[in-house]
Every structure is written in C-alpha cells, then in structure tokens.
Write a protein that holds these residues in place. Structure first.
Motif, PDB file in Angstrom:
ATOM      1  N   ILE A 161       0.882  -1.170   0.000  1.00 14.84           N
ATOM      2  CA  ILE A 161       0.000   0.000   0.000  1.00 14.84           C
ATOM      3  C   ILE A 161       0.914   1.212   0.000  1.00 14.84           C
ATOM      4  CG2 ILE A 161      -1.902   1.170   1.138  1.00 14.84           C
ATOM      5  CD1 ILE A 161      -2.565  -1.504   2.494  1.00 14.84           C
ATOM      6  N   PHE A 162       1.204   1.696  -1.175  1.00 17.26           N
ATOM      7  CA  PHE A 162       2.305   2.633  -1.380  1.00 17.26           C
ATOM      8  C   PHE A 162       2.177   3.880  -0.525  1.00 17.26           C
ATOM      9  CE2 PHE A 162       5.886   3.997  -3.814  1.00 17.26           C
ATOM     10  CZ  PHE A 162       5.756   5.359  -3.954  1.00 17.26           C
ATOM     11  N   ASN A 163       0.955   4.422  -0.406  1.00 14.87           N
ATOM     12  CA  ASN A 163       0.842   5.746   0.210  1.00 14.87           C
ATOM     13  C   ASN A 163       0.954   5.735   1.729  1.00 14.87           C
ATOM     14  OD1 ASN A 163      -1.588   4.600   0.754  1.00 14.87           O
ATOM     15  ND2 ASN A 163      -2.847   6.259  -0.028  1.00 14.87           N
ATOM     16  N   ILE A 164       1.158   4.569   2.344  1.00 16.54           N
ATOM     17  CA  ILE A 164       1.418   4.546   3.784  1.00 16.54           C
ATOM     18  C   ILE A 164       2.833   4.067   4.072  1.00 16.54           C
ATOM     19  CG2 ILE A 164      -0.992   4.249   4.433  1.00 16.54           C
ATOM     20  CD1 ILE A 164      -0.311   1.297   5.041  1.00 16.54           C
ATOM     21  N   ASN A 165       3.683   4.223   3.089  1.00 18.48           N
ATOM     22  CA  ASN A 165       5.073   3.838   3.258  1.00 18.48           C
ATOM     23  C   ASN A 165       6.005   5.041   3.175  1.00 18.48           C
ATOM     24  OD1 ASN A 165       5.836   0.645   3.048  1.00 18.48           O
ATOM     25  ND2 ASN A 165       3.818   1.105   2.184  1.00 18.48           N
ATOM     26  N   VAL A 166       7.021   5.013   4.037  1.00 19.56           N
ATOM     27  CA  VAL A 166       8.129   5.934   3.863  1.00 19.56           C
ATOM     28  C   VAL A 166       8.999   5.353   2.754  1.00 19.56           C
ATOM     29  CG1 VAL A 166      10.165   6.977   4.923  1.00 19.56           C
ATOM     30  CG2 VAL A 166       8.091   6.604   6.284  1.00 19.56           C
ATOM     31  N   MET A 167       9.253   6.133   1.732  1.00 18.04           N
ATOM     32  CA  MET A 167      10.056   5.671   0.613  1.00 18.04           C
ATOM     33  C   MET A 167      11.428   6.324   0.669  1.00 18.04           C
ATOM     34  SD  MET A 167       8.033   3.588  -0.768  1.00 18.04           S
ATOM     35  CE  MET A 167       9.130   3.146  -2.122  1.00 18.04           C
ATOM     36  N   ASN A 193      13.937   1.679  -1.027  1.00 21.50           N
ATOM     37  CA  ASN A 193      13.501   1.085   0.229  1.00 21.50           C
ATOM     38  C   ASN A 193      12.116   1.605   0.594  1.00 21.50           C
ATOM     39  OD1 ASN A 193      13.615   2.107   3.402  1.00 21.50           O
ATOM     40  ND2 ASN A 193      14.193  -0.030   3.159  1.00 21.50           N
ATOM     41  N   ALA A 194      11.302   0.719   1.132  1.00 25.99           N
ATOM     42  CA  ALA A 194       9.967   1.111   1.598  1.00 25.99           C
ATOM     43  C   ALA A 194       9.771   0.613   3.021  1.00 25.99           C
ATOM     44  CB  ALA A 194       8.892   0.520   0.697  1.00 25.99           C
ATOM     45  N   VAL A 195       9.264   1.470   3.883  1.00 23.98           N
ATOM     46  CA  VAL A 195       8.966   1.092   5.263  1.00 23.98           C
ATOM     47  C   VAL A 195       7.515   1.449   5.550  1.00 23.98           C
ATOM     48  CG1 VAL A 195       9.563   1.377   7.693  1.00 23.98           C
ATOM     49  CG2 VAL A 195      11.345   1.547   5.950  1.00 23.98           C
ATOM     50  N   ASN A 196       6.750   0.432   5.920  1.00 27.24           N
ATOM     51  CA  ASN A 196       5.323   0.635   6.192  1.00 27.24           C
ATOM     52  C   ASN A 196       5.149   1.434   7.481  1.00 27.24           C
ATOM     53  OD1 ASN A 196       2.607  -0.133   7.416  1.00 27.24           O
ATOM     54  ND2 ASN A 196       2.433  -1.024   5.365  1.00 27.24           N
ATOM     55  N   ASP A 197       4.391   2.534   7.401  1.00 25.29           N
ATOM     56  CA  ASP A 197       4.174   3.398   8.565  1.00 25.29           C
ATOM     57  C   ASP A 197       3.538   2.659   9.737  1.00 25.29           C
ATOM     58  OD1 ASP A 197       3.242   6.409   6.712  1.00 25.29           O
ATOM     59  OD2 ASP A 197       5.184   5.644   7.393  1.00 25.29           O
ATOM     60  N   LEU A 198       2.673   1.698   9.432  1.00 21.68           N
ATOM     61  CA  LEU A 198       1.887   1.055  10.489  1.00 21.68           C
ATOM     62  C   LEU A 198       2.573  -0.175  11.067  1.00 21.68           C
ATOM     63  CD1 LEU A 198      -1.672   1.288   8.869  1.00 21.68           C
ATOM     64  CD2 LEU A 198      -0.559   2.888  10.439  1.00 21.68           C
ATOM     65  N   THR A 199       3.167  -0.986  10.209  1.00 25.08           N
ATOM     66  CA  THR A 199       3.716  -2.264  10.653  1.00 25.08           C
ATOM     67  C   THR A 199       5.227  -2.262  10.802  1.00 25.08           C
ATOM     68  OG1 THR A 199       3.995  -3.128   8.419  1.00 25.08           O
ATOM     69  CG2 THR A 199       1.831  -3.429   9.438  1.00 25.08           C
TER      70      THR A 199
END
Length: 117
Positions: A28-34, A96-102
């Motif tokens: 879910i791209f828009n909740i990730n720090v890219m 790199n992608a980091v999920n904001d929630l998980t």
C-alpha cells in the motif's frame, strides 16, 4: 508479491545528472516511507534521501542541494533526481519502503551508479 524495482543507473561523467526510478508493487504505497540508500565498495549502506507518506523529506548532508527525491502515489513510484554528480556518489543505489503502520521493510535489488570521467 511485494516488489521494488529500480531503474536508471549507469555511467555518468562528473558534473552530470541521472534520474533513478523505483516502481513498487504489492504494497500500500501511500502509507510507506520511501527512501533511497546507497552502498559504495568497502563502505556501509547509508541513507541518501527519504520521503514520508506526508511528503516530508530528509537528505544525507553531502547530497543536499544536488539530489531531489519525489514520489507519485498514483503510480506507486519514487524517483531520485541526481545533479552535479561527483565520483564519491559512485555506489549501488537501493530503493527502500517502510510501512508506517507495521514497520515492514522492503528493499529493491539495487542499481549501479558510476561517476567517472
């Protein structure tokens, strides 16, 4: 399947420009720090630039004013515009992608940038 695919690396002369792109799928791209990281031979991987889901940015001091990170949430892409490149920017660049929630973290396979005359 979660996947980040980078493109745009290559050989460029000092002072030149390159634009790296990263296409994300399966997240879910828009909740990730890219972010973009890089690793030069014999050195540790370092954060180059990152953009939060809200649009705030952070840059490595040595690239401030030369590199610009951007993201397109509609297309699930993040880009890194690199100007005034220096030989010391030579490295493999990783998306790199980091999920904001998980906190789930995903890495691309990397793309090589070589700055040399």
């Amino acid at each position: 399947q979660v996947q980040l695919v980078e493109s745009g690396g290559g050989l460029v002369q000092p002072g030149g420009s390159l634009r790296l792109s990263c296409a994300a799928s399966g997240i879910i791209f828009n909740i990730n720090v890219m972010g973009w990281h890089r690793q030069a031979p014999g050195k540790e991987r370092e954060l180059v630039a990152r953009m939060s889901s809200g649009g705030s940015t952070n840059y490595l001091d040595s690239v401030k004013g030369r590199f610009t990170i951007s993201r397109d949430n509609a297309k699930n892409t993040v880009s890194l515009q690199m100007n005034s490149l220096k030989p010391e920017d030579t490295a493999v660049y990783y998306c790199n992608a980091v999920n904001d929630l998980t906190g789930l973290e995903v890495w691309g396979q990397g793309t090589l940038v070589t700055v040399s005359s």
